[in-house]
Design a protein around this motif. Structure first.
Motif, PDB file in Angstrom:
ATOM      1  N   ARG A  38       0.826  -1.213   0.000  1.00 52.74           N
ATOM      2  CA  ARG A  38       0.000   0.000   0.000  1.00 52.74           C
ATOM      3  C   ARG A  38       0.854   1.254   0.000  1.00 52.74           C
ATOM      4  NH1 ARG A  38      -2.347   0.851   6.142  1.00 52.74           N
ATOM      5  NH2 ARG A  38      -0.354   1.076   7.207  1.00 52.74           N
ATOM      6  N   GLU A  39       0.210   2.360  -0.372  1.00 52.44           N
ATOM      7  CA  GLU A  39       0.849   3.676  -0.296  1.00 52.44           C
ATOM      8  C   GLU A  39      -0.104   4.672   0.364  1.00 52.44           C
ATOM      9  OE1 GLU A  39       2.797   5.314  -3.639  1.00 52.44           O
ATOM     10  OE2 GLU A  39       4.222   3.671  -3.701  1.00 52.44           O
ATOM     11  N   PRO A  40       0.404   5.692   1.071  1.00 47.82           N
ATOM     12  CA  PRO A  40       1.808   5.740   1.433  1.00 47.82           C
ATOM     13  C   PRO A  40       2.133   4.621   2.399  1.00 47.82           C
ATOM     14  CG  PRO A  40       0.596   7.586   2.416  1.00 47.82           C
ATOM     15  CD  PRO A  40      -0.364   6.834   1.588  1.00 47.82           C
ATOM     16  N   GLY A  41       3.339   4.063   2.270  1.00 42.08           N
ATOM     17  CA  GLY A  41       3.732   2.982   3.175  1.00 42.08           C
ATOM     18  C   GLY A  41       4.405   1.859   2.418  1.00 42.08           C
ATOM     19  N   GLY A  42       4.221   0.646   2.906  1.00 39.94           N
ATOM     20  CA  GLY A  42       4.742  -0.529   2.217  1.00 39.94           C
ATOM     21  C   GLY A  42       6.159  -0.916   2.590  1.00 39.94           C
ATOM     22  N   THR A  43       6.884  -0.021   3.271  1.00 38.13           N
ATOM     23  CA  THR A  43       8.227  -0.327   3.794  1.00 38.13           C
ATOM     24  C   THR A  43       8.277   0.254   5.205  1.00 38.13           C
ATOM     25  OG1 THR A  43       9.185   1.780   3.113  1.00 38.13           O
ATOM     26  CG2 THR A  43       9.303  -0.021   1.513  1.00 38.13           C
ATOM     27  N   GLY A  46       8.615   3.899   4.750  1.00 40.94           N
ATOM     28  CA  GLY A  46       7.378   4.412   4.165  1.00 40.94           C
ATOM     29  C   GLY A  46       6.235   4.476   5.170  1.00 40.94           C
ATOM     30  N   GLU A  47       6.182   3.493   6.079  1.00 39.05           N
ATOM     31  CA  GLU A  47       5.117   3.508   7.091  1.00 39.05           C
ATOM     32  C   GLU A  47       5.337   4.651   8.086  1.00 39.05           C
ATOM     33  OE1 GLU A  47       2.230   1.712   7.181  1.00 39.05           O
ATOM     34  OE2 GLU A  47       2.786   0.772   5.281  1.00 39.05           O
ATOM     35  N   GLU A  48       6.619   4.984   8.333  1.00 41.45           N
ATOM     36  CA  GLU A  48       6.870   6.149   9.207  1.00 41.45           C
ATOM     37  C   GLU A  48       6.427   7.426   8.506  1.00 41.45           C
ATOM     38  OE1 GLU A  48      10.497   6.573  11.410  1.00 41.45           O
ATOM     39  OE2 GLU A  48      10.825   4.410  11.448  1.00 41.45           O
ATOM     40  N   ILE A  49       6.712   7.511   7.220  1.00 40.34           N
ATOM     41  CA  ILE A  49       6.279   8.688   6.454  1.00 40.34           C
ATOM     42  C   ILE A  49       4.748   8.739   6.421  1.00 40.34           C
ATOM     43  CG2 ILE A  49       6.249   9.750   4.157  1.00 40.34           C
ATOM     44  CD1 ILE A  49       9.111   8.632   3.758  1.00 40.34           C
ATOM     45  N   LEU A  54      -0.539  11.162   7.601  1.00 42.57           N
ATOM     46  CA  LEU A  54      -1.939  10.957   7.998  1.00 42.57           C
ATOM     47  C   LEU A  54      -2.234  11.461   9.416  1.00 42.57           C
ATOM     48  CD1 LEU A  54      -1.955   9.331   5.394  1.00 42.57           C
ATOM     49  CD2 LEU A  54      -3.236   7.557   6.554  1.00 42.57           C
ATOM     50  N   GLY A  55      -1.185  11.532  10.239  1.00 37.36           N
ATOM     51  CA  GLY A  55      -1.402  11.960  11.618  1.00 37.36           C
ATOM     52  C   GLY A  55      -1.619  13.468  11.722  1.00 37.36           C
ATOM     53  N   ALA A  75       9.599   6.299  -3.489  1.00 34.35           N
ATOM     54  CA  ALA A  75      10.941   5.918  -3.959  1.00 34.35           C
ATOM     55  C   ALA A  75      11.424   4.693  -3.183  1.00 34.35           C
ATOM     56  CB  ALA A  75      11.905   7.085  -3.782  1.00 34.35           C
ATOM     57  N   GLU A  76      11.221   4.726  -1.878  1.00 29.90           N
ATOM     58  CA  GLU A  76      11.631   3.611  -1.015  1.00 29.90           C
ATOM     59  C   GLU A  76      10.836   2.343  -1.362  1.00 29.90           C
ATOM     60  OE1 GLU A  76      14.114   4.098   0.893  1.00 29.90           O
ATOM     61  OE2 GLU A  76      14.093   2.404   2.281  1.00 29.90           O
TER      62      GLU A  76
END
Ligand code: T5A
Length: 208
Positions: A38-43, A46-49, A54-55, A75-76
């Motif tokens: 999923r995005e944003p995320g997936g690594t 990426g999950e920290e970003i 979203l926060g 990119a990550e």
């Protein structure tokens, strides 16, 4: 057949995540190895970003910052998950990708689309999804569904007009790229949406 890259898109609460589970099952039953992400995320990064995006710790974040964070996570994701999975012959099912940036940062927030294209060309280097399903439902329907989940994230707190612009960009992009995109009427019961998704996948698989 080599790995294929399939993305699902749509406004808040359109039912993408629900249908992705069915899509995974459908493809695995036909012998494909699936990477669901999923995005944003997936690594990890990426999950920290994602949590920054979203926060509510950075509610007033600049639009350029928001867009660059989305692409930093992407990119990550491409480097660590998407490209390696495709190279290994997996089918990558991704919950949102760059169409979401055009819809949310471009349509919703008003960032000139050319700037997104510059980042897209840099970060993706020509990689595009092979198939994109755009789940479309009236904004009020999607927000009501998303609202059942509880606390609203930073995007879900936007006003209705924001989501109408998001929806318009999604539909516009899908209509301009019919080879890649299919619009799914998501304003129906889950089983009916699922039947349409399965029909799209069956037809698409038949043409590969
Ligand atoms: N974003 C993302 C950007 O701004 N730019 C970008 O480039 C990218 C990649 C991600 C946010 O990030 C933004 C966009 C988003 O705001 P998210 O939580 O991943 O945040 O947001 P969504 O993907 O919208 O997640 P949602 O969960 O809100 O929506 P889904 O996945 O479309 O919906 P789903 O399947 O979880 O269903 C929601 C609820 O509705 C029910 C489900 O059971 C669930 O309760 N439901 C239905 N009910 C009735 N009929 C149906 N057909 C239903 N389908 C599902």
């Amino acid at each position: 057949m080599s790995g294929q890259f399939i993305t699902v898109e749509g406004g808040e609460g359109a039912g993408k995540t629900t249908q992705l589970a069915f899509m995974r099952e459908y493809l695995e039953q036909r012998g494909h190895r699936v990477t669901l992400t999923r995005e944003p995320g997936g690594t990890a990064l990426g999950e920290e970003i994602r949590s920054l995006l979203l926060g509510h710790r950075h509610d007033g974040m600049a639009l350029a910052t928001e867009t660059l964070l989305v692409f930093a996570a992407r990119a990550e994701h491409l480097e660590r998950v998407i490209r390696p999975a495709l190279a290994a012959g997996h089918w990558v099912l991704c919950d949102r990708f760059t169409d979401a940036t055009y819809a949310y940062q471009g349509g919703g927030r008003g960032l000139p689309l050319e700037r997104i294209t510059i980042l897209e060309n840099w970060v993706q280097g020509g990689l595009q999804p092979d198939l994109t399903l755009v789940f479309d439902a009236p904004v009020a329907v999607g927000l009501e569904r998303a609202g059942r989940r509880g606390a609203a994230d930073r995007f879900e707190r936007e006003e209705t007009a924001f989501f109408e612009r998001v929806r318009a960009v999604y539909l516009d992009r899908a209509r301009q790229d019919p080879d890649r995109c299919r619009i799914v009427n998501a304003d129906r019961p889950v089983v009916m949406v699922r039947a349409e998704v399965e029909a799209i996948l069956a037809k698409w698989l038949g043409c590969r």
